[in-house]
Scaffold this motif. Structure first.
Motif, PDB file in Angstrom:
ATOM      1  N   VAL A  75       0.771  -1.217   0.175  1.00 33.48           N
ATOM      2  CA  VAL A  75      -0.123  -0.068   0.238  1.00 33.48           C
ATOM      3  C   VAL A  75       0.809   1.314   0.062  1.00 33.48           C
ATOM      4  O   VAL A  75       1.309   1.868   1.014  1.00 33.48           O
ATOM      5  CB  VAL A  75      -1.006   0.237   1.193  1.00 33.48           C
ATOM      6  CG1 VAL A  75      -1.858   1.159   1.118  1.00 33.48           C
ATOM      7  CG2 VAL A  75      -1.680  -1.125   1.538  1.00 33.48           C
ATOM      8  N   CYS A 135       3.196   4.860  10.302  1.00 33.00           N
ATOM      9  CA  CYS A 135       1.903   4.319  11.113  1.00 33.00           C
ATOM     10  C   CYS A 135       2.438   3.585  12.366  1.00 33.00           C
ATOM     11  O   CYS A 135       2.093   3.505  13.549  1.00 33.00           O
ATOM     12  CB  CYS A 135       1.101   3.441  10.270  1.00 33.00           C
ATOM     13  SG  CYS A 135      -0.480   3.285  11.078  1.00 33.00           S
ATOM     14  N   HIS A 139       1.298   4.063  16.174  1.00 34.43           N
ATOM     15  CA  HIS A 139       0.823   3.089  17.114  1.00 34.43           C
ATOM     16  C   HIS A 139       1.419   3.351  18.229  1.00 34.43           C
ATOM     17  O   HIS A 139       0.892   3.184  19.289  1.00 34.43           O
ATOM     18  CB  HIS A 139       1.219   1.585  16.528  1.00 34.43           C
ATOM     19  CG  HIS A 139       0.456   1.100  15.226  1.00 34.43           C
ATOM     20  ND1 HIS A 139      -1.060   1.141  15.596  1.00 34.43           N
ATOM     21  CD2 HIS A 139       0.773   0.301  14.174  1.00 34.43           C
ATOM     22  CE1 HIS A 139      -1.498   0.558  14.271  1.00 34.43           C
ATOM     23  NE2 HIS A 139      -0.483   0.037  13.702  1.00 34.43           N
ATOM     24  N   HIS A 178      -1.685  -6.049  11.572  1.00 34.77           N
ATOM     25  CA  HIS A 178      -0.641  -5.548  10.815  1.00 34.77           C
ATOM     26  C   HIS A 178       0.654  -5.804  11.916  1.00 34.77           C
ATOM     27  O   HIS A 178       0.526  -5.511  13.133  1.00 34.77           O
ATOM     28  CB  HIS A 178      -0.639  -4.234  10.472  1.00 34.77           C
ATOM     29  CG  HIS A 178       0.485  -3.940   9.447  1.00 34.77           C
ATOM     30  ND1 HIS A 178       1.725  -3.457   9.908  1.00 34.77           N
ATOM     31  CD2 HIS A 178       0.573  -4.127   7.984  1.00 34.77           C
ATOM     32  CE1 HIS A 178       2.443  -3.244   8.655  1.00 34.77           C
ATOM     33  NE2 HIS A 178       1.843  -3.786   7.781  1.00 34.77           N
ATOM     34  N   SER A 180       3.067  -4.198  12.188  1.00 34.27           N
ATOM     35  CA  SER A 180       3.672  -3.210  13.031  1.00 34.27           C
ATOM     36  C   SER A 180       2.879  -2.896  14.338  1.00 34.27           C
ATOM     37  O   SER A 180       3.539  -2.237  15.457  1.00 34.27           O
ATOM     38  CB  SER A 180       3.039  -1.743  12.012  1.00 34.27           C
ATOM     39  OG  SER A 180       1.957  -1.573  11.922  1.00 34.27           O
ATOM     40  N   ALA A 229      -8.372  -0.664   7.735  1.00 41.00           N
ATOM     41  CA  ALA A 229      -8.794  -1.872   7.331  1.00 41.00           C
ATOM     42  C   ALA A 229      -7.755  -2.905   7.265  1.00 41.00           C
ATOM     43  O   ALA A 229      -6.465  -2.488   7.235  1.00 41.00           O
ATOM     44  CB  ALA A 229      -9.560  -1.904   5.662  1.00 41.00           C
ATOM     45  N   LEU A 231      -4.639  -5.341   5.773  1.00 40.61           N
ATOM     46  CA  LEU A 231      -3.854  -4.811   4.614  1.00 40.61           C
ATOM     47  C   LEU A 231      -4.119  -5.894   3.326  1.00 40.61           C
ATOM     48  O   LEU A 231      -3.873  -5.259   2.155  1.00 40.61           O
ATOM     49  CB  LEU A 231      -2.440  -5.080   4.834  1.00 40.61           C
ATOM     50  CG  LEU A 231      -1.715  -6.479   4.895  1.00 40.61           C
ATOM     51  CD1 LEU A 231      -0.061  -6.163   4.604  1.00 40.61           C
ATOM     52  CD2 LEU A 231      -2.128  -7.056   5.990  1.00 40.61           C
ATOM     53  N   ASP A 256      -6.434   0.688  14.014  1.00 43.66           N
ATOM     54  CA  ASP A 256      -5.416   0.746  12.925  1.00 43.66           C
ATOM     55  C   ASP A 256      -6.102   1.052  11.679  1.00 43.66           C
ATOM     56  O   ASP A 256      -6.643   0.229  10.939  1.00 43.66           O
ATOM     57  CB  ASP A 256      -4.634  -0.607  12.799  1.00 43.66           C
ATOM     58  CG  ASP A 256      -3.313  -0.579  11.746  1.00 43.66           C
ATOM     59  OD1 ASP A 256      -3.427   0.582  11.048  1.00 43.66           O
ATOM     60  OD2 ASP A 256      -2.667  -1.448  11.621  1.00 43.66           O
ATOM     61  N   ALA A 258      -4.351   2.671   8.968  1.00 48.27           N
ATOM     62  CA  ALA A 258      -3.374   2.899   8.069  1.00 48.27           C
ATOM     63  C   ALA A 258      -3.559   3.689   6.890  1.00 48.27           C
ATOM     64  O   ALA A 258      -3.306   4.702   6.290  1.00 48.27           O
ATOM     65  CB  ALA A 258      -2.034   2.061   8.024  1.00 48.27           C
ATOM     66  N   ASP A 285      -1.766   6.963   8.046  1.00 52.02           N
ATOM     67  CA  ASP A 285      -0.558   7.155   7.245  1.00 52.02           C
ATOM     68  C   ASP A 285      -0.928   8.516   6.636  1.00 52.02           C
ATOM     69  O   ASP A 285      -1.757   8.580   5.668  1.00 52.02           O
ATOM     70  CB  ASP A 285       0.077   5.949   6.530  1.00 52.02           C
ATOM     71  CG  ASP A 285       0.942   5.350   7.196  1.00 52.02           C
ATOM     72  OD1 ASP A 285       1.932   6.074   7.872  1.00 52.02           O
ATOM     73  OD2 ASP A 285       1.281   4.138   7.162  1.00 52.02           O
ATOM     74  N   HIS A 287       1.849   9.231   4.406  1.00 49.47           N
ATOM     75  CA  HIS A 287       2.491   8.643   3.381  1.00 49.47           C
ATOM     76  C   HIS A 287       1.684   7.608   2.563  1.00 49.47           C
ATOM     77  O   HIS A 287       2.264   6.959   1.435  1.00 49.47           O
ATOM     78  CB  HIS A 287       3.842   8.173   3.475  1.00 49.47           C
ATOM     79  CG  HIS A 287       4.333   7.220   4.251  1.00 49.47           C
ATOM     80  ND1 HIS A 287       4.942   7.025   5.373  1.00 49.47           N
ATOM     81  CD2 HIS A 287       3.400   5.806   4.585  1.00 49.47           C
ATOM     82  CE1 HIS A 287       4.938   6.024   6.313  1.00 49.47           C
ATOM     83  NE2 HIS A 287       3.918   5.305   5.729  1.00 49.47           N
ATOM     84  N   LYS A 288       0.635   7.043   2.812  1.00 54.76           N
ATOM     85  CA  LYS A 288      -0.153   6.032   1.991  1.00 54.76           C
ATOM     86  C   LYS A 288      -1.408   7.138   1.089  1.00 54.76           C
ATOM     87  O   LYS A 288      -0.852   7.742   0.008  1.00 54.76           O
ATOM     88  CB  LYS A 288      -0.881   5.160   2.776  1.00 54.76           C
ATOM     89  CG  LYS A 288       0.161   3.986   3.313  1.00 54.76           C
ATOM     90  CD  LYS A 288      -0.449   2.667   3.923  1.00 54.76           C
ATOM     91  CE  LYS A 288       0.480   1.783   4.128  1.00 54.76           C
ATOM     92  NZ  LYS A 288       1.523   2.079   5.374  1.00 54.76           N
TER      93      LYS A 288
HETATM   94  C1  LIG Z   1      -2.865  -1.849   7.923  1.00 55.36           C
HETATM   95  C2  LIG Z   1      -1.538  -1.185   8.365  1.00 55.36           C
HETATM   96  N1  LIG Z   1      -1.102  -0.848   9.312  1.00 55.36           N
HETATM   97  C3  LIG Z   1       0.117  -0.367   9.691  1.00 55.36           C
HETATM   98  C4  LIG Z   1       1.098  -0.379   8.705  1.00 55.36           C
HETATM   99  C5  LIG Z   1       2.584   0.236   8.888  1.00 55.36           C
HETATM  100  O1  LIG Z   1       2.437   1.558   8.428  1.00 55.36           O
HETATM  101  P1  LIG Z   1       4.099   2.197   8.452  1.00 55.36           P
HETATM  102  O2  LIG Z   1       4.596   1.392   7.208  1.00 55.36           O
HETATM  103  O3  LIG Z   1       3.859   3.692   8.123  1.00 55.36           O
HETATM  104  O4  LIG Z   1       4.769   2.020   9.610  1.00 55.36           O
HETATM  105  C6  LIG Z   1       0.691  -0.712   7.463  1.00 55.36           C
HETATM  106  C7  LIG Z   1       1.617  -0.636   6.219  1.00 55.36           C
HETATM  107  O5  LIG Z   1       1.711  -1.177   5.041  1.00 55.36           O
HETATM  108  C8  LIG Z   1      -0.585  -1.044   7.226  1.00 55.36           C
HETATM  109  O6  LIG Z   1      -0.966  -1.661   5.995  1.00 55.36           O
END
Ligand SMILES: Cc1ncc(COP(=O)(O)O)c(C=O)c1O
Length: 469
Positions: A75, A135, A139, A178, A180, A229, A231, A256, A258, A285, A287-288
């Motif tokens: 993404v 993101c 978090h 995710h 992260s 949602a 990924l 989350d 993102a 995010d 940047h998304k």
């Molecule tokens: C649903 C989701 N949460 C969190 C993240 C993490 O985001 P970041 O790469 O900006 O830390 C992503 C990244 O693809 C994501 O798709």
């Protein structure tokens, strides 16, 4: 200085005007890149403009066209003109956006950008926010606030006393969370064993009855992490059912979002995130889907006192402002770039309507691509997108699932090798699939047609090849 900047502008303009004329995939090997860059640390320096030419000329073929409209992997958004240009200014100004006194303009612009985002997503206006590197760090920031609030309610000051001996906090989420989230929790001192996986229901989202049972079985401080949602398939948890359950047990709900939080900005997708404003913290995010440059995540926290308590810092030489917002009180870093300025620029360039249009367009393109590719001979749709993420898989008649897993990877590789479009793979419910993710402001009808045609050509070529054998 100016020579180097004009060389950078030249290379950047060339790069940005290349979509369609140069391949989206990287065309040099790891070895070639190493040969180009891994030379001896120079004893003497070189003129700045030559350094820029060297980097640009040698990096070019090792870059992915991820900012072009034909890039549908992971993404990864594109980059809006105003956001990119604002980011250049942020670098040129070289401000330390930690405190109002360090950079008054950065503090005010970021303050306004945060308020605009709360309006865009219709989140509680009293919520505090932070512009983080991504993101994951959003978090971490929001969950640090959760940790503070939940332990404070138990009479435990985590900032003073740490986590050793603290009342345990259980974290509830589904397997769709995710990675992260886990890393953010790890940074906060929660081991993976603190995470309790809750079953999903037929919708793919967290099962409310299972959450109730889990919370009953684990009395004590709890955090419920929900998806807006996921990924792979863009699955949303049912916020209207789940958040009230979490609340009734005194749990903190963290979202989350993102990319999915952007559904809040579109009238046609808003229903997917209905009730999300009842949560305690949200992350997304820049940047998304906003198409701001890397690095840019954002968190929002309803309990601003907890957020500030978890992040704030006092030092003898730090002058905190009484009326303006000092970023150091809300962010995990000390020195930092003013990454909220490109966000401000993007929101000003698009406006509410532009963001809504961007979201709708991406969702429609994703749908068209999943249906178009999924309907080709040798392909099947795995997940029809409700937002901007869908899944397809490539299959051969009579082949086993394991063979089709290998075949799917093989087709993705062949598609990407054309340099016309770019996709990434995943595993969905035990099977390999190709993700179709659309988050780029530049994606057009032409990109969608090219994508479908490219996949059709690859599959036809493979059929021919297998008939010849
Ligand atoms: C649903 C989701 N949460 C969190 C993240 C993490 O985001 P970041 O790469 O900006 O830390 C992503 C990244 O693809 C994501 O798709």
């Amino acid at each position: 200085m100016l020579n180097a900047l004009s060389r950078a502008q030249f290379h950047a303009s060339e790069w940005l005007s290349s979509p369609g004329s140069s391949p989206i995939n990287a065309t040099v090997s790891e070895q070639q890149l190493r040969r180009a860059f891994d030379c001896r640390l120079p004893d003497t320096g070189a003129p700045a403009d030559e350094v820029i030419d060297f980097i640009a000329n040698n990096a070019r073929d090792g870059l992915l066209g991820s900012s072009s409209g034909g890039f549908f992997a992971w993404v990864i958004g594109g980059i809006l003109p105003s956001a990119l240009a604002a980011d250049w200014l942020v670098s040129a100004w070289d401000q330390n956006a930690a405190l109002y006194t360090c950079s008054p303009a950065s503090a005010i612009i970021e303050e306004v950008a945060g308020e605009w985002l709360k309006q865009l997503f219709d989140l509680p206006r009293e919520a505090s926010f932070a512009f983080t590197t991504g993101c994951q760090m959003a978090h971490m920031t929001a969950l640090a606030a959760a940790r503070h609030a939940l332990l404070d309610a138990k009479g435990w000051n985590v900032e003073e006393d740490g986590l050793f001996g603290a009342p345990p906090i259980a974290i509830f989420t589904t397997d769709h969370h995710h990675g992260s989230v886990e890393r953010a929790l790890r940074y906060l001192g929660f081991g993976r064993k603190s995470i309790i996986s809750i079953e999903t229901d037929v919708s793919g989202g967290m099962d409310p009855a299972a959450l109730t049972r889990a919370l009953q079985a684990h009395p004590g401080p709890a955090i419920v992490v929900l998806n807006a949602a996921d990924l792979n398939a863009g699955i949303f948890d049912d916020f209207n059912s789940l958040i009230p359950i979490a609340k009734s047990f005194g749990a903190w709900t963290h979202i989350d979002g993102a990319f999915g939080l952007f559904a809040r900005a579109s009238k046609s997708r808003m229903h997917l995130v209905d009730g999300i404003d009842q949560a305690d913290s949200w992350v997304t995010d820049g940047h998304k889907w906003l198409n701001a440059p890397f690095d840019c995540g954002i968190c929002f926290v309803r309990n601003s006192k907890a957020h500030r308590a978890a992040m704030t810092l006092e030092a003898s030489y730090v002058t905190q402002n009484q009326s303006a917002r000092d970023q150091i009180n809300w962010n995990p870093e000390w020195s930092r770039r003013a990454r909220g300025i490109p966000v401000y620029a993007a929101l000003k360039e698009l406006g509410r309507e532009g963001v809504a249009d961007l979201v709708d367009r991406c969702c429609e393109y994703c749908h068209a691509m999943v249906i178009g590719i999924g309907g080709l001979p040798g392909a099947e749709m795995i997940v029809e997108p409700g937002l901007n993420q869908g899944l397809v898989r490539f299959v051969r008649k009579g082949a086993s699932d394991a063979d089709n897993d290998v075949f799917t990877d093989h087709v993705i590789e062949a598609i990407n090798a054309t340099g016309k479009v770019f996709f990434s793979g995943t595993t969905w419910r035990g099977k390999t699939a190709m993700r179709i993710s659309v988050v780029n402001w530049q994606t057009s009808d032409k990109d969608v047609k090219t994508a479908i045609q490219t996949v059709a050509d690859i599959l036809a070529g493979m059929r021919e090849l297998s008939q010849c054998r």
